[in-house]
Structures are given as structure tokens and as C-alpha cells.
Write an enzyme that holds these catalytic residues in place. Sequence first.
Site, PDB file in Angstrom:
ATOM      1  N   ASP A 162       0.610  -1.306   0.272  1.00 40.23           N
ATOM      2  CA  ASP A 162      -0.105   0.203  -0.059  1.00 40.23           C
ATOM      3  C   ASP A 162       0.931   1.183  -0.004  1.00 40.23           C
ATOM      4  O   ASP A 162       1.576   1.006  -0.610  1.00 40.23           O
ATOM      5  CB  ASP A 162      -0.780  -0.299   1.231  1.00 40.23           C
ATOM      6  CG  ASP A 162      -2.271   0.232   1.008  1.00 40.23           C
ATOM      7  OD1 ASP A 162      -2.394   1.740   0.772  1.00 40.23           O
ATOM      8  OD2 ASP A 162      -2.712  -0.461   0.903  1.00 40.23           O
ATOM      9  N   HIS A 193      -3.573   5.847   3.764  1.00 34.63           N
ATOM     10  CA  HIS A 193      -4.119   4.840   3.408  1.00 34.63           C
ATOM     11  C   HIS A 193      -3.957   3.172   3.963  1.00 34.63           C
ATOM     12  O   HIS A 193      -4.782   2.982   4.159  1.00 34.63           O
ATOM     13  CB  HIS A 193      -4.513   4.768   2.091  1.00 34.63           C
ATOM     14  CG  HIS A 193      -5.024   4.124   1.004  1.00 34.63           C
ATOM     15  ND1 HIS A 193      -4.703   2.477   0.602  1.00 34.63           N
ATOM     16  CD2 HIS A 193      -6.636   3.723   0.754  1.00 34.63           C
ATOM     17  CE1 HIS A 193      -6.139   1.874   0.399  1.00 34.63           C
ATOM     18  NE2 HIS A 193      -6.934   2.671  -0.128  1.00 34.63           N
ATOM     19  N   SER A 352     -11.175  -1.101  -0.468  1.00 41.26           N
ATOM     20  CA  SER A 352     -10.609  -1.029  -0.170  1.00 41.26           C
ATOM     21  C   SER A 352      -9.488  -1.155   1.482  1.00 41.26           C
ATOM     22  O   SER A 352      -9.467  -1.479   2.015  1.00 41.26           O
ATOM     23  CB  SER A 352      -9.452   0.303   0.201  1.00 41.26           C
ATOM     24  OG  SER A 352      -8.667   0.459  -1.296  1.00 41.26           O
TER      25      SER A 352
END
EC number: 3.4.21.-
Length: 406
Positions: A162, A193, A352
Site C-alpha cells: 500500500d 491509506h 479498500s
Amino acid sequence: MGFITKALPLALAAFSTVNGAKILEASPGADTIPDSYIVVMKAGVTSETFSAHTDWVGRTYQRRPMRRGANSQPMAGLQHSLSFGGNFMYAGQFDQAMIDDIAKNDDVDFIEPDYKVTLSSITEQKDVPSWGLSRLSTKEPGGTTYFYDESAGEGTTAYIVDTGIDVNNGDFGGRAKWGNNFVDHQDTDCNGHGTHVAGTVGGKNFGVAKKTNLIAVKVLDCNGSGSNSGVIKGMEWVMRDASGGGNSTSKASKSVMNMSLGGPRSEATNRAAKAISDAGIFLAVAAGNDNADSQHDSPASEPSVCTVAASAEDDTKASFSNWGQAVDVFAPGMHITSDKPGNGTAVLSGTSMASPHVCGIGAYLIGLGKKGGPGLCDTIKDMARPVIKNPGQGTTNKLIYNGSGK
């Protein structure tokens, strides 16, 4: 609205050949990286043959007049050599004449353009309680308690491919470590994120597997941007690290990996994902946020991975979530509370956010003694409950469940 690492639209359906390997072509308007390609070798090519081939590429490129790319900078030539359990590929910058020559080599299977990978917009909503943990541990919606075995994924390792992880975040209790960086020189999550995803997998407060060890593998930069070849390089590192350099399968069988990222269908990405699964690592991936058939995305379209769609609080498919036969299971993906860098929290939505719930359940079940690897997805599907309303054409209606009995 949806939140997933994704590439801008790109199709690789068309291809040309030059008396040999397929040269896959991007569709008009695709966000490819100029003059950049991924070259995939045929199955059965040996390491010696691959080394000789890349040596030939390097020598041939050096002998030719210096080529400049679309940005007027000199092309880099061969940049990354990649190996996945006997499957070889490489990435680099080449002009069309060089690509045509490479395609003529009998050992080359196909060549595809490299493309940009970016983050979509972030959805944040303040002061909303997280509901995902309760939903995956209870048979009815609306609960407020998470029921789980105290083993909580102890002894397992979760690789988060990520934007990195804030490894000093207190929610990780010292269990988060830095693995490697394939996009920039900042070994931190300056986007947020990856930290949110890691918190859902294994955070003390927000995590499914609260005792798993978390490894940051950074493939996207502070702006949430990277390349497909960089993502594949990160995948290669995970496989090598989890398999102990190829000398052990014990760590791999207790390893899980999350990819809350994706893009248009890429045969190179799918091949890398399959190699990871074949190595015994459980791989959870996001289905995508386009309300479209996930068979057109990668790595979501790879059959050996566990592809995760997103559900809403009322057990319906989240409006943005992809669907289709490639989807293995649904998991909570709307308004999910988790960590952000600096010990704060964020509430985000997207597949996600759904995928790390499944990655966490994978680590949790391995900690309970279930067998790891790609077969773990079948175990998760068998435990899941058929409660999703309007899942989409040809799509499973199963929502994950950790088997708590509640």
C-alpha cells in the site's frame, strides 16, 4: 465516494505480434507511462536463460543511439528484473524498435504497457462508530460488540502492500514493522491509506486479528501514485520475504497479504498474484470501486486470490462496489473507522476497506490452526453467510463471518 487504490482506465484486450510474443496494447485514452513496458517470459524459462536474455537486452540497448522518451529525458532501459517462483519478468523504458526486437525472442511470452496507479478520493466522516468488526462476528446486523478468540492471529504475519504504515502508531503496539519501499525514499505513510488498511487488519482497537504482525510494503507515494511495475516489484519482495528467501515454507503458510489496490486487467499482475498464492501465502484483494464486473480488473480477476466486494450497514452491496463471478465474498466497506498516521482515526469507504477485513480473518483463522494459503479463501467462503441483498449479476451473496457462534 469509493476509496480504493486504482489505476485510471486501461484495457489490454487488443494486441499485436511481431513474429513472436504478443505486444498488448492500451485502449485509447489509457493512462500509460510513456515508453514503459513489462516483459513476461514463458513458463519453463530457466534462471540461466533469463539472465542471458536480460544481459542481451542491456547490451543491445547500450549499443543503440541514445533514445529520449516523451519527456525528452533519456530512456532508462531495463529497470527491474522480477522472479516469482520460477516465473520471470522485467520492466523498463524502451523505444518501439527495441520492444519489437524483444518480442521476436522465443523465450518471451508477452509484453504489456506499464501504467500509472493512483488513489481515488478519500471519504471521511467524523464521529461515526465502526460497525465492521461487530458485523463479521455476529449473525445479525446492528450489533455493537466484536466477538473473537483471544488467539487473535498471534504468530501470523500480515503484509500490507500500500502507501506504507505509520509503524509508530500506538494502536499497533509495536507489532508493525517497515518492510521495503519501491516508490520513493520516504519510509513513512505520508498518505494515510496504508495505515487505515493496517488498522483494520491488525490494530489493537480496530483490527480483526489484533495480535498479527504487520509489515509495510510501500508501492505508492505520498500522493497515492505509483506504477504497475513498482507494485509487482513489491509483490516479489513479499514472496521472497515470506518464503525465507526460498528456503522455508513455514513462514509463508502463516502469512497473509492485503492489496487494497488494483487497476485494469493485467496479465503480468495476475501472474505475479498467482505465484504468491502458489507459494502458500493467503492474498486478499479489493474487487474495485466502479460498480462494474471485477473480471476486468487486476489482481481481482486472478482466480487464485480472495477477491472482496464491499457491503453496507444494511447488508446490501455498497453502491460503488464491483461485482461478478470473480468476487469470492463480501465484507464491510462503508464508513469504516480505523487508524491514520499520528494516532488519529479516519472513517473511509471502499472495497479498500472491505479487503483488509478478509485479510484479517485469514490471519485470525491461521492463528486458530486453520491451514493457510489460497485454500483459506474456500474456508472463509464456507463460513460466510448468504445474507447480501442485491449483490449484483452472477455474484455471491456471502458475507464474511468469523465463526464466533454469536
